[in-house]
Design a protein around this motif. Structure first.
Motif, PDB file in Angstrom:
ATOM      1  N   PRO A  68      33.883  45.664  57.124  1.00  0.00           N
ATOM      2  CA  PRO A  68      34.453  44.701  57.865  1.00  0.00           C
ATOM      3  C   PRO A  68      33.415  43.405  58.366  1.00  0.00           C
ATOM      4  O   PRO A  68      32.757  44.219  59.239  1.00  0.00           O
ATOM      5  N   GLU A  69      33.753  42.386  58.339  1.00  0.00           N
ATOM      6  CA  GLU A  69      33.159  41.151  58.775  1.00  0.00           C
ATOM      7  C   GLU A  69      31.475  41.092  58.175  1.00  0.00           C
ATOM      8  O   GLU A  69      30.857  40.407  58.893  1.00  0.00           O
ATOM      9  N   GLN A  70      31.158  42.041  57.365  1.00  0.00           N
ATOM     10  CA  GLN A  70      29.545  41.900  57.128  1.00  0.00           C
ATOM     11  C   GLN A  70      29.489  40.987  56.152  1.00  0.00           C
ATOM     12  O   GLN A  70      30.541  40.549  55.414  1.00  0.00           O
ATOM     13  N   ARG A  71      28.503  40.027  56.263  1.00  0.00           N
ATOM     14  CA  ARG A  71      28.635  38.735  55.058  1.00  0.00           C
ATOM     15  C   ARG A  71      28.226  39.046  53.708  1.00  0.00           C
ATOM     16  O   ARG A  71      27.091  39.826  53.630  1.00  0.00           O
ATOM     17  N   VAL A  72      28.627  38.252  53.055  1.00  0.00           N
ATOM     18  CA  VAL A  72      28.246  38.343  51.535  1.00  0.00           C
ATOM     19  C   VAL A  72      28.062  36.792  51.293  1.00  0.00           C
ATOM     20  O   VAL A  72      28.823  35.855  51.320  1.00  0.00           O
ATOM     21  N   GLY A  73      26.879  36.509  50.810  1.00  0.00           N
ATOM     22  CA  GLY A  73      26.463  35.088  50.428  1.00  0.00           C
ATOM     23  C   GLY A  73      27.115  34.827  48.882  1.00  0.00           C
ATOM     24  O   GLY A  73      27.071  35.382  48.207  1.00  0.00           O
ATOM     25  N   ILE A  74      27.269  33.244  48.909  1.00  0.00           N
ATOM     26  CA  ILE A  74      27.416  32.872  47.411  1.00  0.00           C
ATOM     27  C   ILE A  74      26.710  31.689  47.247  1.00  0.00           C
ATOM     28  O   ILE A  74      27.053  30.746  48.112  1.00  0.00           O
ATOM     29  N   ALA A  75      25.693  31.612  46.507  1.00  0.00           N
ATOM     30  CA  ALA A  75      24.838  30.624  46.170  1.00  0.00           C
ATOM     31  C   ALA A  75      25.464  29.870  44.700  1.00  0.00           C
ATOM     32  O   ALA A  75      24.844  30.455  43.823  1.00  0.00           O
ATOM     33  N   GLU A 172      38.971  56.644  42.000  1.00  0.00           N
ATOM     34  CA  GLU A 172      38.696  57.837  43.018  1.00  0.00           C
ATOM     35  C   GLU A 172      39.672  57.434  44.170  1.00  0.00           C
ATOM     36  O   GLU A 172      40.564  58.368  44.650  1.00  0.00           O
ATOM     37  N   GLU A 173      39.896  56.044  44.456  1.00  0.00           N
ATOM     38  CA  GLU A 173      40.721  55.492  45.627  1.00  0.00           C
ATOM     39  C   GLU A 173      41.423  54.518  45.261  1.00  0.00           C
ATOM     40  O   GLU A 173      41.161  53.381  45.720  1.00  0.00           O
ATOM     41  N   PRO A 174      42.678  54.867  44.724  1.00  0.00           N
ATOM     42  CA  PRO A 174      43.573  53.630  44.125  1.00  0.00           C
ATOM     43  C   PRO A 174      43.778  52.480  45.242  1.00  0.00           C
ATOM     44  O   PRO A 174      43.998  51.402  45.097  1.00  0.00           O
ATOM     45  N   ASN A 175      44.003  52.952  46.375  1.00  0.00           N
ATOM     46  CA  ASN A 175      44.551  52.176  47.294  1.00  0.00           C
ATOM     47  C   ASN A 175      43.552  51.591  48.410  1.00  0.00           C
ATOM     48  O   ASN A 175      43.606  50.797  49.301  1.00  0.00           O
ATOM     49  N   VAL A 176      42.203  51.552  48.066  1.00  0.00           N
ATOM     50  CA  VAL A 176      41.078  51.225  48.814  1.00  0.00           C
ATOM     51  C   VAL A 176      41.143  49.977  49.263  1.00  0.00           C
ATOM     52  O   VAL A 176      40.749  49.360  50.208  1.00  0.00           O
ATOM     53  N   VAL A 177      41.196  48.913  48.152  1.00  0.00           N
ATOM     54  CA  VAL A 177      41.355  47.260  48.566  1.00  0.00           C
ATOM     55  C   VAL A 177      42.713  47.174  49.461  1.00  0.00           C
ATOM     56  O   VAL A 177      42.255  46.373  50.355  1.00  0.00           O
ATOM     57  N   LYS A 178      43.768  47.737  49.185  1.00  0.00           N
ATOM     58  CA  LYS A 178      44.903  47.344  49.765  1.00  0.00           C
ATOM     59  C   LYS A 178      44.860  47.763  51.216  1.00  0.00           C
ATOM     60  O   LYS A 178      45.287  46.826  52.292  1.00  0.00           O
ATOM     61  N   ALA A 179      44.303  49.156  51.454  1.00  0.00           N
ATOM     62  CA  ALA A 179      43.972  49.425  52.880  1.00  0.00           C
ATOM     63  C   ALA A 179      43.045  48.388  53.627  1.00  0.00           C
ATOM     64  O   ALA A 179      43.181  48.051  54.733  1.00  0.00           O
ATOM     65  N   ALA A 180      41.940  48.119  52.702  1.00  0.00           N
ATOM     66  CA  ALA A 180      40.954  47.305  53.487  1.00  0.00           C
ATOM     67  C   ALA A 180      41.647  45.882  53.742  1.00  0.00           C
ATOM     68  O   ALA A 180      41.299  45.340  55.036  1.00  0.00           O
ATOM     69  N   ALA A 183      43.988  45.847  56.802  1.00  0.00           N
ATOM     70  CA  ALA A 183      43.410  46.288  57.902  1.00  0.00           C
ATOM     71  C   ALA A 183      42.744  45.079  58.672  1.00  0.00           C
ATOM     72  O   ALA A 183      42.472  44.979  60.087  1.00  0.00           O
ATOM     73  N   VAL A 184      42.774  44.031  58.052  1.00  0.00           N
ATOM     74  CA  VAL A 184      42.049  42.695  58.311  1.00  0.00           C
ATOM     75  C   VAL A 184      42.944  41.989  59.578  1.00  0.00           C
ATOM     76  O   VAL A 184      44.189  41.810  59.366  1.00  0.00           O
ATOM     77  N   THR A 185      42.416  41.812  60.898  1.00  0.00           N
ATOM     78  CA  THR A 185      43.207  41.163  61.961  1.00  0.00           C
ATOM     79  C   THR A 185      43.162  39.627  61.910  1.00  0.00           C
ATOM     80  O   THR A 185      41.971  39.060  61.021  1.00  0.00           O
ATOM     81  N   PRO A 186      43.931  38.705  62.122  1.00  0.00           N
ATOM     82  CA  PRO A 186      43.903  37.319  62.038  1.00  0.00           C
ATOM     83  C   PRO A 186      42.792  36.704  62.631  1.00  0.00           C
ATOM     84  O   PRO A 186      42.225  35.667  62.204  1.00  0.00           O
ATOM     85  N   ASP A 187      42.223  37.309  63.773  1.00  0.00           N
ATOM     86  CA  ASP A 187      40.824  36.746  64.507  1.00  0.00           C
ATOM     87  C   ASP A 187      39.744  37.541  63.909  1.00  0.00           C
ATOM     88  O   ASP A 187      38.411  36.994  64.400  1.00  0.00           O
TER      89      ASP A 187
END
Length: 606
Positions: A68-75, A172-180, A183-187
């Motif tokens: 969570p909150e780790q940065r991913v660049g798009i160039a 392996e984990e069908p709900n991994v993206v849904k769970a992530a 869990a993201v808060t508005p802030d």
């Protein structure tokens, strides 16, 4: 009076961009979401197809260790894959760091280093090279994912490779993206956008999930757009204006045709037939200039009819604006001219445009009125990266040309000390990344954002922007000058104008540097016996000098005595992003232009 819009939506907004996206997929799974060019044809995908692809890519990012909150660049330039990458980052709970494809390698390394980006989406081999050349300075980057470039099976992988990693993770984990996502808060941090500021190193603006969700939901609440609309999206997605349009699409559910190639805008509009498009004023200036010069080249009766049509169109608009009735003879004339002239102007943009949205710089009032007379409404809006791009916007039913509209519902605008525009609301940034002192200077303790723009509010809350406070200057005679107002006037008068830059701080008169639009000048050269000559030869000719001189004289006739341009110079090249004189969003870096041409400017005062 502007209609009051119910702000109840503020209490029911999706918690974050990922939930907003998955809600859209669930609501209209079989509707068209995007179309994009593949060779000469356009390919189309549904929301369900986009949802499946984004989920696989998001799972791939989680498999690569994105937390969570780790940065991913798009160039990358604007394209369908940019949107997939950004949505995947949102759904993996990461935060997108945007990089313009035109950014030089040193600045790319600075942005990705300062943001501590862990993974980077790189459009092609050119973007990959910027990363490999600075790899030693980028220890945080564990993987580069390329859209069109070549993978090396190790540090650089393809988009398909990432989707395969994701598919394995989902097995392996069908709900991994849904769970992530849930869990993201508005802030939580959603995006780091580095302002291509006109001075110094770019600053990373920290924008939260609630800001982007709010932008889309606030447009939806105004009932401007719905699922039946079709957007043409070319704006740089690395710019906050592009991101607002994506959030608006998730909220409203319309389809978008995506192609970031600026030179293809008018051709693409004719092919795609959009109902709306966001753009910077330069696009409208160029289209206006092109149509004017084409008519002048036709000459004769056609040119006379064209000018008469616009005289009638502008008069009809004036009467309507003043609440007066249009006399029957004028109404009949207008109907005839609509068929003969205005419909052809609309046809250039596909013939279905309900409105354009103009932002990122001031649009000249005359140009806005000209388009309006042709039945093409341009809604001017206002904002900056620091408030997620959208702070105010006009409404199609309540458009006040010359203003940038009222505040978005649920947000506030006020005029502070020195007539500075101040903003407050869910769209305002968290602050500048790693720059607490800059943040403290820009945000007040009670949440107001200093914009650095000078403006005024009318009785109905419509905002008018005068210019950047730091761009206003005083002559040695003590008179204040607002360069943008003069500069945009010249662009409305001269259809060949590229850029017009006014200088004169603490000097006894005002001077200008002028560039001409290379495309428009190629047409002029062909019509004036100079076909085949270089741009530099053409603009240095006596004929062009005389033509520009006449336009400057016309401009001076519309200015106050102390604003008039006493001397001017024509540059032998147009400004460019590559020269560092324009930002990637086409704003002029005034201080860079002034430094680059200091001797020329000083010479006009010798």
């Amino acid at each position: 009076m502007p209609t009051t819009i119910d702000t109840a939506f503020l209490d029911t907004m999706p918690a974050n961009v990922a939930v907003q996206f998955f809600d859209r997929v669930a609501k209209t799974p079989d509707a068209e979401a995007f179309r994009f060019p593949r060779g000469e044809a356009w390919e189309s995908v549904t929301w369900k197809q986009v949802g499946d692809k984004v989920e696989a890519l998001a799972a791939g990012l989680i498999a690569l260790g994105i937390e969570p909150e780790q940065r991913v660049g798009i160039a990358s330039g604007t394209r369908y894959e940019w949107i997939l990458a950004d949505l995947a980052v949102m759904c993996a709970a990461g935060a997108t760091t945007t990089v313009y494809p035109s950014t030089n390698a040193e600045d790319v390394a600075y942005i990705l280093g300062d943001s501590e980006s862990r993974v980077v989406f790189a459009e092609d081999d050119d973007q990959i090279k910027k990363l490999t050349d600075h790899r030693a300075e980028l220890p945080h980057i564990s993987k580069v994912v390329t859209f069109d470039g070549k993978g090396d099976g190790d540090w650089v992988i393809t988009l398909d490779d990432l989707a395969e990693l994701g598919a394995a993770k989902l097995a392996e984990e069908p709900n991994v993206v849904k769970a992530a996502s849930e869990a993201v808060t508005p802030d939580q941090l959603a995006t780091l956008i580095y302002t291509s500021g006109t001075t110094g190193r770019p600053k990373g603006v920290r924008l939260r999930h609630k800001s982007w969700v709010y932008e889309g939901e606030a447009i939806k609440a105004q009932k401007i757009l719905d699922e039946s609309d079709l957007q043409f999206l070319w704006l740089p997605m690395a710019h906050s204006f592009g991101k607002v349009l994506l959030s608006t699409q998730l909220a409203c559910g319309f389809a978008s045709a995506v192609d970031g190639r600026v030179e293809k805008i008018v051709d693409n509009c004719a092919a795609v037939k959009p109902t709306f498009m966001g753009a910077a004023p330069r696009i409208f200036e160029k289209a206006y200039g092109r149509i004017q010069t084409m008519q002048a080249a036709e000459g004769g009766a056609k040119e006379k009819i064209f000018h008469k049509a616009f005289a009638v169109g502008l008069e009809v608009d004036r009467l309507k604006r003043e609440g007066k009735s249009v006399p029957l003879p004028l109404k009949l004339q207008h109907g005839l001219f609509d068929k003969l002239v205005f419909s052809k102007v609309r046809e250039r943009f596909g013939g279905r445009v309900r409105f354009f949205i103009s932002g990122s710089a001031a649009l000249n009032r005359e140009i806005a009125e000209w388009f309006n007379a042709a039945g093409i409404v341009i809604l001017e809006g206002y904002g900056m990266t620091e408030n997620s791009a959208g702070a105010t916007v006009n409404h199609p039913d309540r458009n006040r040309i010359g203003t940038v509209g009222p505040a978005l519902p649920g947000a506030e605008v006020k005029i502070g000390e020195g007539d500075e525009v101040m903003l407050r609301g869910p769209h305002v940034m968290e602050g500048y990344h790693n720059l607490p002192e800059e943040t403290a200077k820009t945000l007040t303790s009670d949440g107001w954002l200093h914009t650095g723009d000078k403006g005024s509010l009318d009785a109905d809350g419509y905002l008018t922007i005068t210019g950047r406070i730091k761009e206003l200057f005083k002559t040695s005679g003590g008179k204040y000058i607002a360069p943008p107002a003069i500069e945009s006037k010249f662009k409305a008068i001269c259809p060949y104008a590229g850029q017009f830059m006014v200088f004169g701080s603490e000097r006894n008169y005002v001077v200008a540097l002028i560039t001409l639009d290379p495309d428009a000048m190629a047409g002029w050269a062909a019509e004036n016996g100079m076909e085949g000559k270089s741009y530099t030869e053409v603009v240095q000719s006596d004929e062009v000098h005389k033509m520009v001189s006449d336009y400057v004289d016309e401009l001076n006739g519309r200015l106050n005595r102390w604003e008039t341009i006493k001397k001017w110079k024509l540059l032998d090249h147009d400004l460019s992003i590559e020269s560092g004189e324009l930002t990637p969003s086409m704003k002029v870096k005034r201080n860079v232009v002034e430094d680059n041409h200091k001797a020329l400017i000083d010479g006009m005062y010798a």
